[in-house]
Scaffold this motif. Structure first.
Motif, PDB file in Angstrom:
ATOM      1  N   UNK A 122      48.250  20.698  11.447  1.00 35.19           N
ATOM      2  CA  UNK A 122      48.077  19.488  10.646  1.00 35.19           C
ATOM      3  C   UNK A 122      49.305  18.588  10.663  1.00 35.19           C
ATOM      4  N   UNK A 123      50.491  19.186  10.725  1.00 33.65           N
ATOM      5  CA  UNK A 123      51.724  18.396  10.658  1.00 33.65           C
ATOM      6  C   UNK A 123      52.117  17.908  12.050  1.00 33.65           C
ATOM      7  N   UNK A 124      51.331  16.983  12.553  1.00 35.02           N
ATOM      8  CA  UNK A 124      51.544  16.466  13.892  1.00 35.02           C
ATOM      9  C   UNK A 124      50.983  15.056  13.983  1.00 35.02           C
ATOM     10  N   UNK A 125      51.433  14.327  14.981  1.00 31.07           N
ATOM     11  CA  UNK A 125      50.908  12.985  15.197  1.00 31.07           C
ATOM     12  C   UNK A 125      49.420  13.045  15.502  1.00 31.07           C
ATOM     13  N   UNK A 126      49.013  14.044  16.248  1.00 30.72           N
ATOM     14  CA  UNK A 126      47.605  14.183  16.627  1.00 30.72           C
ATOM     15  C   UNK A 126      46.712  14.716  15.531  1.00 30.72           C
ATOM     16  N   UNK A 127      47.284  15.344  14.517  1.00 27.11           N
ATOM     17  CA  UNK A 127      46.487  15.902  13.423  1.00 27.11           C
ATOM     18  C   UNK A 127      45.899  17.251  13.794  1.00 27.11           C
ATOM     19  N   UNK A 128      45.444  17.990  12.799  1.00 23.54           N
ATOM     20  CA  UNK A 128      44.968  19.353  13.001  1.00 23.54           C
ATOM     21  C   UNK A 128      43.836  19.448  14.012  1.00 23.54           C
ATOM     22  N   UNK A 129      42.812  18.655  13.856  1.00 24.20           N
ATOM     23  CA  UNK A 129      41.696  18.671  14.790  1.00 24.20           C
ATOM     24  C   UNK A 129      41.705  17.436  15.647  1.00 24.20           C
ATOM     25  N   UNK A 130      42.876  16.854  15.757  1.00 27.30           N
ATOM     26  CA  UNK A 130      42.998  15.577  16.427  1.00 27.30           C
ATOM     27  C   UNK A 130      42.534  15.566  17.858  1.00 27.30           C
ATOM     28  N   UNK A 131      42.061  14.449  18.252  1.00 23.12           N
ATOM     29  CA  UNK A 131      41.562  14.253  19.604  1.00 23.12           C
ATOM     30  C   UNK A 131      42.654  14.484  20.643  1.00 23.12           C
ATOM     31  N   UNK A 132      43.898  14.246  20.269  1.00 26.30           N
ATOM     32  CA  UNK A 132      45.003  14.357  21.219  1.00 26.30           C
ATOM     33  C   UNK A 132      45.776  15.664  21.067  1.00 26.30           C
ATOM     34  N   UNK A 133      45.151  16.642  20.524  1.00 24.21           N
ATOM     35  CA  UNK A 133      45.738  17.976  20.427  1.00 24.21           C
ATOM     36  C   UNK A 133      44.857  18.922  21.170  1.00 24.21           C
TER      37      UNK A 133
END
Length: 133
Positions: A122-133
């Motif tokens: 969750x603590x990322x630019x892309x987010x926990x389920x983010x498209x860019x993760x």
């Protein structure tokens, strides 16, 4: 209550920052040693510039938590090549003070492998389920 996302952040920052410091050193002082190792294997010299992808670009992406799994996979590949080029003779050796001779390389390799399995959290630019993760 678990702190999985905080653990992922700590792992990403640890691997990313420590590896980025190696890349910044090569940016500041050149990568003559890497070029020599690449040439000794008969590979084209331009391949040596891949070190900037593995030690600068990918760690920055890990730190940010953007394209995290892909960046971690790049670090895994980078470390496998680095071990092959520079450390094969030390693969099964113990260090002078005990421990594995390739502890740092192992940390980068297996830490990045863990990140590729876990994702950024969750603590990322892309987010926990983010498209860019």
């Amino acid at each position: 209550m678990t702190h999985d996302n905080a653990g992922k952040l700590v792992l990403r920052l640890t691997i990313g920052v420590l590896l980025l410091l190696h890349g910044l050193h090569k940016l500041m002082y050149g990568m003559g040693g890497v070029s020599s190792l690449v040439a000794s294997q008969g590979w084209p010299h331009f391949i040596a510039y891949g070190v900037y992808i593995g030690e600068v670009l990918a760690p920055v992406l890990l730190i940010l938590g953007l394209y995290t799994r892909a960046a971690a996979f790049i670090v895994v590949c980078h470390m496998l090549v680095a071990i092959f080029l520079a450390h094969m003779g030390q693969l099964f050796q113990l260090g002078n003070n005990g421990g594995w001779r390739l502890e740092l390389q192992g940390l980068f390799l297996f830490g990045a492998f863990a990140i590729s399995l876990l994702g950024a959290g969750r603590y990322s630019v892309g987010g926990a389920g983010g498209r860019y993760n």
